[in-house]
Every structure is written in structure tokens, then in C-alpha cells.
Design a protein around this motif. Sequence first.
Motif, PDB file in Angstrom:
ATOM      1  N   TYR A  71     -14.568  12.420  -4.851  1.00 11.75           N
ATOM      2  CA  TYR A  71     -14.679  11.254  -3.965  1.00 11.75           C
ATOM      3  C   TYR A  71     -15.040  11.694  -2.554  1.00 11.75           C
ATOM      4  O   TYR A  71     -15.854  11.072  -1.874  1.00 11.75           O
ATOM      5  N   ALA A 127     -15.198   1.569   9.807  1.00 12.01           N
ATOM      6  CA  ALA A 127     -15.376   0.522   8.795  1.00 12.01           C
ATOM      7  C   ALA A 127     -15.426   1.104   7.385  1.00 12.01           C
ATOM      8  O   ALA A 127     -15.097   0.433   6.426  1.00 12.01           O
ATOM      9  N   ILE A 148     -10.806  -4.930   3.727  1.00  9.76           N
ATOM     10  CA  ILE A 148     -12.267  -4.947   3.817  1.00  9.76           C
ATOM     11  C   ILE A 148     -12.755  -6.347   4.143  1.00  9.76           C
ATOM     12  O   ILE A 148     -13.592  -6.544   5.031  1.00  9.76           O
ATOM     13  N   TYR A 189       2.846   8.687   2.528  1.00 10.82           N
ATOM     14  CA  TYR A 189       1.645   7.875   2.597  1.00 10.82           C
ATOM     15  C   TYR A 189       1.424   7.376   4.027  1.00 10.82           C
ATOM     16  O   TYR A 189       0.318   7.442   4.572  1.00 10.82           O
ATOM     17  N   ILE A 190       2.487   6.881   4.631  1.00  4.86           N
ATOM     18  CA  ILE A 190       2.372   6.327   5.981  1.00  4.86           C
ATOM     19  C   ILE A 190       1.955   7.408   6.971  1.00  4.86           C
ATOM     20  O   ILE A 190       1.058   7.211   7.798  1.00  4.86           O
ATOM     21  N   LEU A 227       0.816  -1.212   0.000  1.00  4.77           N
ATOM     22  CA  LEU A 227       0.000   0.000   0.000  1.00  4.77           C
ATOM     23  C   LEU A 227       0.849   1.261   0.000  1.00  4.77           C
ATOM     24  O   LEU A 227       0.425   2.303  -0.476  1.00  4.77           O
ATOM     25  N   ALA A 228       2.048   1.148   0.574  1.00  2.39           N
ATOM     26  CA  ALA A 228       2.881   2.338   0.686  1.00  2.39           C
ATOM     27  C   ALA A 228       3.365   2.839  -0.667  1.00  2.39           C
ATOM     28  O   ALA A 228       3.861   3.938  -0.782  1.00  2.39           O
ATOM     29  N   MET A 270     -16.490 -10.232  11.472  1.00  2.00           N
ATOM     30  CA  MET A 270     -17.852 -10.131  11.977  1.00  2.00           C
ATOM     31  C   MET A 270     -18.605 -11.445  11.849  1.00  2.00           C
ATOM     32  O   MET A 270     -19.529 -11.700  12.593  1.00  2.00           O
ATOM     33  N   ARG A 289     -14.175   2.719   4.410  1.00  2.00           N
ATOM     34  CA  ARG A 289     -12.865   3.124   3.877  1.00  2.00           C
ATOM     35  C   ARG A 289     -12.998   3.420   2.418  1.00  2.00           C
ATOM     36  O   ARG A 289     -13.627   2.707   1.706  1.00  2.00           O
ATOM     37  N   ASP A 329     -12.207  -7.441   7.741  1.00  2.00           N
ATOM     38  CA  ASP A 329     -13.206  -6.891   8.657  1.00  2.00           C
ATOM     39  C   ASP A 329     -14.528  -7.639   8.544  1.00  2.00           C
ATOM     40  O   ASP A 329     -15.151  -7.972   9.550  1.00  2.00           O
ATOM     41  N   ARG A 340     -18.675  12.715  -2.339  1.00  2.00           N
ATOM     42  CA  ARG A 340     -19.600  11.568  -2.330  1.00  2.00           C
ATOM     43  C   ARG A 340     -19.555  10.835  -0.992  1.00  2.00           C
ATOM     44  O   ARG A 340     -20.573  10.419  -0.452  1.00  2.00           O
ATOM     45  N   ARG A 366     -21.253  12.927   1.698  1.00  2.00           N
ATOM     46  CA  ARG A 366     -22.700  12.883   1.551  1.00  2.00           C
ATOM     47  C   ARG A 366     -23.247  11.578   2.141  1.00  2.00           C
ATOM     48  O   ARG A 366     -24.169  11.578   2.952  1.00  2.00           O
ATOM     49  N   ARG A 387     -17.148   3.545  14.451  1.00  2.00           N
ATOM     50  CA  ARG A 387     -16.158   2.583  13.996  1.00  2.00           C
ATOM     51  C   ARG A 387     -15.683   2.981  12.599  1.00  2.00           C
ATOM     52  O   ARG A 387     -16.395   3.641  11.855  1.00  2.00           O
TER      53      ARG A 387
END
Lengths: 516, 281, 313
Positions: free
Chosen positions: C192, C311, B157, C290-291, B120-121, B164, C313, B160, C195, C198, C309
Motif C-alpha cells: 500500500y 487530502a 473523505i 492508534y491515536i 476508528l480507534a 469544497m 488518505r 472534505d 502504491r 508512487r 494539503r
Amino acid sequence: MSATSTRRDVLRWAVAGGAVLLTGCGTQAAPGAAGGPPRRGGRLRAGIVGGSAKDSLDVHAPVTHPDEARVLQLYDSLLCYDTDFRIQPALAEEVTPSADAKTWTIRLRQGVEFHNGKAVTAEDVAFSLRRIVDPAKPQAGAVGLAAIDPAGIEIVDPRTLRLNLRTPDAVLADQLAQYNNGIVPIGYDPKKPIGTGPFAFGSFEPGQQSTFTRNPKYWRENEPYLDEIVIIDFPDDTARVNALLGGQVDVIDQLPLGQIEVVRANPALKVLDSETGAWTPFTMRVDQPPFDDPRVREAFRLIVDREQMVKQVLGGHGVVGNDLYARFDPAYAKDLPQRKQDIGRAKELLKQAGKENLTVELVTSAVAAGLVEAAQVFANQAKAAGVTVNVRKVDSGEFYGDNYLKWTFAQDFWFTRSYLPQTAQGSVPGAPYNETHWSDPKFVDLIAQARSTVDEKQRAELIKQAQRMEYDSGGYIVWGFANQVDAHSVRVNGLVPDRSGVPLTSYGFRRAWMSA
Amino acid sequence: MTAAVAPASLLRTAARTGRTRVGLVLVALVVLTALLGPLVAPHDPTDFVGVPFGRDSLFGADNLGRDVLSRFLHGGQLLLVLSIAATVVGVGVGTALGMVAGYRGGWRDELIMRIGDVVLAFPQVVLALLFVSIAGPKVWLLVTVVGLSHAPRVARIMRDATLMVVERDFVKAAEVTGTRRLRIMTGEILPNVTGPLMVELGLRLTYSIGLIAALSFLGLGLQPPTADWGLMINENRIALTVQPWAVVLPVVAIAVLTIGTNLVTDGLARASAGLGRGVER
Amino acid sequence: MVRLAVKRLVFGALILWAVSVVVFLATAALPGDTAQAILGREATPERLAALRLELHLDDPLVSQYFSWLGGLLTFDPGRSLVNGLPVAEFVGPRIVNSLVLMLTAAVVSTPLAMFLGTWSAVRRDRAADHVTAVVTLVLAALPEFVVGITLVIVFATGPLRLLPAVYVGTGQVTFVDLVLPALTLVLAVGPYIVRMMRATMIEVLESEYVQQARLKGLPERTVLLRHAVPNAVGPVAQVVALQLAWLAGGVVVVEFLFRYPGIGYALVDAVNNRDLPVVQALALLIAALYIVVNLLADLVSLVANPRVRTAIR
């Protein structure tokens, strides 16, 4: 001896010929003919294609276009080319070969000074030539000047030196006219570049821009007209054109095909279209299958529809080629029949060679305008002859990487050169850029003979024989000669068409001036 | 969010909203153009019909004098195939890793997620720039680079979502009866994370299309003389003011396609959330 | 929270090390070496040999890596192979330029987009909402280079000659140079965020927490600013972070288009030149950026509302 005198005459006559010709490598017409008398002063901003963090100011090591542009402002060579690609005197007023072409005598122009005020002497010329051919760090011009023996450079008096060559070289003058063989003072340091050129060093930001100020003591009469030159790097075509359209630069080189009409339609801008001897050949390695069979090479040359190449790749801004380079050489073989597309004959040749339904890989890279485009047009034309050409586009780093000069089927680009200097660069064994690996002993022999023949007529005869060989079985496909298309604001005057293939009248900003 | 939902019913629910329908229509439009285009194209995409950037035919000629319309009609297939392949690779690998990380936890979780952090970096463009420069622009490499740059995002994603599910009774029950772990993951967990999975598929497809088109634009994607939308933009952008069609057609197609996939993804996300809520509450 | 931050920082350092190894191997694996890239067409064997000697390119790979790493640990990233300038001196001004560009884009786009998103959510399903939705969808779908080219035509080379089309200068950036590149980036990342804002706001506005605030009879303005927005900031911070992180890569294309003297432009150039020390420094920098941005986002969402939470992303 008559031949020697021919060359001598040309050079001497040029010097003696009076004020107009003192501008040497200019055109015959007065520089300001188009827009009234030249006006002094002003600042010219030039957007030049390419450039990067590796940019250099070194007189003997230009690589990118901005490097060339800078070298041409800062330095002069002993000789130079005029816009018709004829050799003219520059720092030397006379360059004379001996009858056996083994000794050359150089007589320097009087009263020329470097930017720091020091007079140009034979010692400086000796230093510069030795710097170029230094075996520990050979410079770009080293190959062309291979005949020069550093120990054989003899200083006769402060204005005269004699070169005792290793091998005879009747066309050394061509090398002395190359822009990358400039003359610099003893103790030259590229970080503080000093030359005799029309503009002196101002500032330098690699990959960004560099500035140059007028050299008031320049040896050509009246020139330069401008006070300052700014050379700006533009690796991206769109950015360069936008800078011109937006008025941020006054001139750009390499106007992209798609923009020619836009610039033509803009009353504030002008297109500078120069017919040149620059060529972008396909290179076939004659020592590797399938091209080790001369029938395959001929078939490939017959596959090319040259008219279509010029039309699609250059948008008509160029002329068709006849598989020969050096079209402005006096010895150019104009009498060889123009080769035309002949798919039937090509198929027949391929069949004879047992190479029907051939598949080849063509390596291309966007290292010069039109290469990738030409590769695509060729791939399309080859389909008709049952030949599958897979175009492989690589980045410049890979193209010039370990496989450089070893690709089986690839492309290259060359500026205008005369025939023998060109063969020394690319068409004989030991030439540094012999990408086709062409090494026919008979050809090599002809070239060696020609190089030591001072008689121009005899030499032309030998050159014609050599050209015939390349035409019949060489490794190049020379499909055309591209025009050099540049653009500038209407305020910029004095830039004229030039055959060298180096953009913007060989970056001749010394002859440019800005109208009010 | 966690109920077992068949993808088909999720789609059906999503399709009830106007937005999703519009999205589906837009996607269908572009997909049909890409699939049927080559059949109706007036010329071969590599044949020359006029002077470069000429304006003789309907949408004119491109930088080499090839017919813009024909190149446009031929240019979508590869982009679609590559984008879908990259999405499948990315979501497939990401889901597998995310489920392992979420279900097994412990060092596997740490290892997978930290490697993911390293990937990701790198911004995706930088990653692609490096690797495509090394191996040269190859189709498999494009798919791999684009796919694998998605994987850690998908893995997060899916981890996570898995977390659950694993606490739920039916997973515990399966564990007690000694069902093999692989079985539990594919048979019990996977059907219960289809909601986020579908959303990820849509989202990553959108990004894949954009990224592959951008790479082609930078000259790192598909190679000439291939007819390809991203490449067309790159080859012809210099003449945007003279011959706009060669740029406008592919830009519009890519835009319509991504708008479409965006809308569908939106609908899926809403449907998945709605269905989940409906079951839970 | 401090423990979390420290832990993340340690991980960040490890990630950076891994990135440096990957980048080093990748650049070493690039076809062609620095000497070939510098000489380009002029690369004769004799000149290559002389230049390789000068640049120490014949040293073993491992020793090249450790001498580079050693230099880095003493805050000396070495010298550029192609022009001999110290990397810090060469890259420094470009980092500043890119940061200025990215920060301008972030500072303009984030509040603007969050405002638009909130507004759109409040006006849910009304005309304004639909217009915003369509515009952001289209903008999000347009590649950034298309947006950039269009802006140039409109503001620089077309009839309106208000702004410079490209950057021309020696490395110092002024306000007018910044406008078009920054605007391109704003239009690329903004949609982005709009959106996401919203969607999150709608969720928050429907939550019991906000409903209760309304039932208490608080004015809608207060409900929105005191209760709803803070709750939405957390999840949106993640999206903002992702978008800002995207900027680190997105500047490559935009800087190239506008000839903007930043790290993206320098990176493309350095990869072409096989200038290992510069590629390394820039890749590490982008990764570090980035980090840090992600770490900040996590902290913001923790501070903004630990209950929400993360969640989304």
C-alpha cells in the motif's frame, strides 16, 4: 465373597507379579522393545494442543490438555490404568473393598517419597482426598468421589487407611485411578507443586511453556529415562504441526487428520495411532421437544450412517459405535445388535411421532477435535430423512456458558471410562454432566444396585440391563470411538498405543527415551 | 475534483484506460464464477465424494471429503453479496454523515467526527472479534460490523469533498431561494461529490471482501457447513501441503477479485481526478 | 502546532475513555463469564459458585467498572482473573514483544516501500514500474495468513530449514524468532505504501514547484531528493500511519499463526477466557497506539510541508 477376591486378586497379583509389572500402568512388553535398550538422559520437547493464560499446575484441577500433561508428570494417584485400560496399583499396593462395598482399605506402597524427600504417608492421602471433596471448593474429582465422607477417613497406621463411605461404592477403585485424583503432601501449595511423579517441577509460564526435571527417586524401576521435559502450549493446529515438521518439538499430540499422510511420508517422524474408548456423542435432551418423544430419539439414531461418520470425520481412524459408551468395560453389551442407518424406519418413526419435516438446531463448538466436523456430516445425513439440521457453531466461552448442559441438541466429548463411573458423571440425575437430562427411575435403580454390588457377575448383569435401556431410549447418539492420533520424531522411543484416550500414552513421558 | 459528473460517464472515462479494463475483466471473471458456478458444479457442496483430503476428483476432496471444485463454485456468492451489502451500508452511512458534517458544520460536525474517532480507534479485526463473540456469527452482524467500521473513514473523505462544494455559487444560490436543506444535500451537493463517492465505493468493496474473508478465516464469519471461500481456507489450511487446491482455489479467487476491484478503483480515481481537472482548468 | 498537539491529546484521552466504556460493556455482554471460561467442560454448579466467590464476579457491574477505572487512574490495571498475575506484569513483556515486531516491520517496510514507490514513479510506465505494480497488487490482494503460511513452507518446514516455523520459548524473543512474522507484516503493509508513494510522487513530479526546480537546471538527483521527496512525505505519512495502525490489529492474525507471544495472541486468549482486566488493558493499549500513531502522522505532515494539503488518505 468370590467377587471381592476377584478384584483383590487382580490388584494383589499385580503387585506380587514381579519386576515387569512393577512398572504398573505400562504395557506388558518391555518399554525398550522397539529400539534397543532404553538410553538415559536427554530432553524431550512436547507440543500439546490448547493451553492458555488460565493454565494451572493444580493437581486436582486440570482443565486444558497441557494441564493434564503437567499433572501426569508431577503426580501419581493411588491406582492407575495400564495401556489396556485395566486398573493397576500405583502409590497404593493394595485397595480392598468390604463385602458391602461400604468400607475400603488402602495399603500404601513402601518407601515412596515426594519430590522434597518426605515419605508418603496415610496422612497425606487423607489430606489429598479431603482436598478433592472439600464442599467449600470441590475439585474436578469431587463428583466421582462423592461417596467419600471426609469425617469417615480413618488412619490405621502410617501406611494404611480406611475409607468409611457414605454410600456403598463397588467401583471406587476406578475413581482412585483417575489422574486428577493425585496424592500430594499435607500443606500442598499449587504454586510450589510437589508430588511423587516421575518429573519434578522446574518452571511454569501460563499459556507458553513449562519444564520438569527428572525425579531420581521415582518409585518405578528404571523410569524415568529423560533428564528434562518441556511442555509447550499450542492452541493452533498449524503452528503445532509446523513445530514438529521444523524440528522445534519432538512430540505432538492430536495430529490433525490432514497431516497424517505428511507425517507418515516423513522418514524422520512417526505416527502413534491408538484405538481408544473416547467418544464424542450427540446429546439429545430427553425432557424437551422434540426429543422428549423416544421415537424421535430412535429416529435420529437410525439417521446416522456410522461408517460414513468414521470415514468422513475421522478419516477411518476410529471404530463405529453402537449408542453405548464404556466399550472396554468387561460388562460392555457386545451382544446388542449393531445399529445401522435405516432412513425408511426413521421416517416412519418421525411420522408416528407427528414430527415429519422436523427442523432442529445442533449446537457445536471446536472444543474437541472432530466435533464441528461430525455436526456437519450429521446435518447432511439428516437431509435424507427430511430432517433439517441447522448447525450453530459457538465459541468455547459460549458453549460452556449459561446454556452449558442445557442445550437441546448438542455434542460433548469423553475420554475412556468404565460403565459405572461414566454413568456417575453423565447419565443419572445429579450427575454433573447429565446433558441429556436422562433420569429414568428404573435406570437409576439399576445403577444404584450395581454400584453396591461387589459380585462382578451380578454387577455385569445389572449393567447389561442398564445398557439395554440406554440403547433403546437414551439421549446419546454414540456414533463412534475416535483413535487418538499423535506424532513424534523417530528419535523418541517408548511411547506405545494406549486405550485411555489421553494423548501420547496418557502423556507417559516417564517411559519415553531418546535414541542417540 | 468537484464537478458534477454522472457516474456512468465517469465509468466510461475510466474504462478507456487499459488498467480499468483489465480490472473489469478480472472482476467479471470472479463474479461470473460465483453466479454461474452453482449451476455447473458437479456435486452438491455438502455431499461426500471421498475420503478427507482425498485426491480422486479433479481438485480433490476437502477436510470432510466433500468435492473441492463444487464447494469452490458454490462458495463465492455469499461473499460477494455480503461484501456488497457491507460496502453499501458503510458508504451509505458514511456519505450521509460526512455530508451532514461538512454541510451543517458546528456541533453536528464535531459530534459526528468525534464518534467516528472512537470507532476508528478500534482496529477492525478487534471490533469484529468483540461483537461477533457477543452476538454469535450472524450474517446481519457481519454486514453491520464491517459496514460501520468503514463509515467513519468514508465520512472523513465525504466531509472534505462536501466542504469544497458548499462554498460554490449554486449551493449559495439554492440557499438564498429557500430550498430545504435535505433537498440541497441530495439535489445540489450529492451530484457534485460522485467522483470521490465512486472511488470510496470501489475502495471499501475491496476492503470488505478482504475483511469478510479474513473473518471467515478466523472462524468469526460464515458458518459451516456453508460453502464459503474464507471458510474453505480456514477448514483446509492444515492440509495445504497435502491437498493444496482446497486453499489455493479460494485464495486465487479472492486475490483476483481484489486485484480487479483495486484496478477499477484506481481507474475511477484517475478518471475522477482527470475529469475534475478538465472542468476546473 | 503545540496547541494542536495538546488539543489532540485531550481528545485522545476522551476517546480512550469512550473506548474503555465500550470495551467494558462489550466484554460484560460476552456470553459466559470468567468462571465458566476457566472451568470449561468441568463447570459444575458447585465449582462455579466457589470460583465466582473467589473472583468477585458477583459484584454489580457498575462497581466492577469503577474499581477497574479507579485502579487504572492510579496506574494499577488490576490482576488477571484467570491466573492472578498483575495485568501489568502479565501484559508488559507481551507489549514489548509486539512493539518490537511492529517497529521492526515498520522500520523495514516504510523506507523500503518509499524507495520502491519513488523508483517506480521515476521509471513511470517502464518495465520496472509495471513489474512493481503487478507485484504490489498481488501482494496487497493476498490475505496475510496466506503470505505467512507460504513463508513458513519456504523457509521453515520445507527443504530450507533456515528459520523457526513458530515461536517456542518462555516469552523472550530473539532475532530469528522475529524474521518470519516481521517479513509477513512487511509484505502485508508494504504494497500500500509503495502504491501511495508512487501516486503521490507522480503528482509531485508533475507539480509546478518541481518543474520550476528542473527549469532552474538543478540535477535530477537534487530535484528528487530536495524538492520532490519532502513534498511527497506529508500525504504518504498518512498512509504509513494508517498502515501502522492496521498493524495493531494485523498482528492478531500473524501472532496467532506464528504463536508469537505478543498482545494479539494474548487478546484472543483473553477474550476466550473472558479475562476482563486483560481484554480492557489490551484494547485500550491498541486504541492508544492508534491515536498516537495518527497524531504523529499529522505532525509529520505538518512539519514536512504545511503547504501540501492532507487530502490524500
